[in-house]
Enzyme design. Sequence first.
Site, short mmCIF file in Angstrom:
data_model
loop_
_atom_site.label_atom_id
_atom_site.label_comp_id
_atom_site.label_asym_id
_atom_site.label_seq_id
_atom_site.Cartn_x
_atom_site.Cartn_y
_atom_site.Cartn_z
N ASP A 94 9.51 2.65 -0.60
CA ASP A 94 8.37 3.13 0.20
C ASP A 94 8.47 2.92 1.73
OD1 ASP A 94 6.05 3.91 1.82
OD2 ASP A 94 4.58 3.36 0.41
N LYS A 125 5.36 8.95 8.78
CA LYS A 125 5.00 8.43 10.34
C LYS A 125 6.17 8.85 11.10
CE LYS A 125 2.27 4.61 8.57
NZ LYS A 125 1.04 5.20 8.93
N TYR A 132 0.98 -1.17 -0.08
CA TYR A 132 0.03 0.05 0.04
C TYR A 132 0.93 1.19 -0.15
CZ TYR A 132 -3.51 3.33 1.36
OH TYR A 132 -4.28 4.65 1.62
#
Length: 439
Positions: free
Chosen positions: A244, A277, A149
């Site tokens: 990612d 994050k 994702y």
Amino acid sequence: MTPDTDRTDANLALFERARRVIPGGVNSPVRAFRAVGGTPRFITRAEGAYIWDANGQRYIDYIGSWGPMILGHGHPAVLEAVQKAARDGFSFGAPTEREIELAEEILRHVPSMDMVRLVSSGTEAAMSAIRLARGATGRNKLVKFEGCYHGHADALLVKAGSGLATFGHPTSAGVPAVVAQDTLVLEYNNLSQLEAAFAAHGSEIACLMIEPIAGNMNFVRASVPFMQRCRELCTQHGALLVFDEVMTGFRVALGGAQSLYAQAIPDFAPDLTVLGKVIGGGMPLAAFGGRCAVMEQLAPLGPVYQAGTLSGNPVATACGLATLREISREGFYDALARQTRTLIEGLKSEADAAGVAFSADSEGGMFGFFLLPELPQNYTAVMKSDGARFNTLFHGLLERGVYVAPALYEAGFVSAAHSDEDLARTFEAARAAFRLLTK
């Protein structure tokens, strides 16, 4: 322990109220508990390793805002930095010195990046990295993998894992076929598919984007041979390798997952890296970066346009900078990794004692577990997990004060605030919860 139905009054009331004004009652789908059933917990406060819901029930938190809270909630140094920044001003729409300091701190630990652009979310960072890759190469196609994702940009919502896997949809409504037609979706850890894709389309591929440790099909590592071949094929065909690391960056190691692969693969480095994050410490902040030659294609220097009113927000950068400075202290990751390994070893021991098939893995402060005898290597294998049994385990833990992700396909997170006592209480809860699976 009080049954779930006896102590969800305030949570249920809030959920019913929320559903009248917010689609599904939540602002991000996995929070709705639709995968596991029951009423979502509406959180009122957090401290250290704990969160409290609207009924005042305390939980040991293994979500950590889906990864950012690596220091635990409300760390004093981070709190002080945020409060000072907020007093100075929430947003200026102009450059600040702290943006430079945060960029320098990120680059200090991620040597594959010469320059970095700050943005507000992981989705924005991934979307921008792909646009940059396409602009830099003059190509359109991108390679991604089932179960990975990369945010909810249209071209990426193809077999994307995470919330989409939870709801059983391979893609999203509202995404025109023409938008996704240049997205090549391959099986994670499948070397033959990877080689076939580059053999057929190598000259058209702008980039290959991958989660080095996929945290949106729980916790699945890319094997070293697979990652090495990704690097080789991208180099051979002139495509950019995009890591990612929204989830893994500064979470599995100080240098991210790429630092782990660099230990096993000579001269290994991605061309672009997407971060989020942890670098925001819980505030809305993300980034993408890479070599100067690529990054200088961005406006205002180059033809690839990207902009954001709140990019480099002064409060968010204060939070992220304070977090990065704390986690860069000597011994931090050794202690965090040790505690995370203790957690999954203890859970495995309790599962074995109950006769429940169980496998688990961890790196740094990130972990995942499966109700399977062996760790899966791709999305198809992950989908063999028994959702109903996981739901029983989830509620068994929740009712005993342990909060793990309310979805089968999400990784978990340990913080520096999780104590030995917290782990012991988790094992006690798991002992009872695993027994529910054998009745």
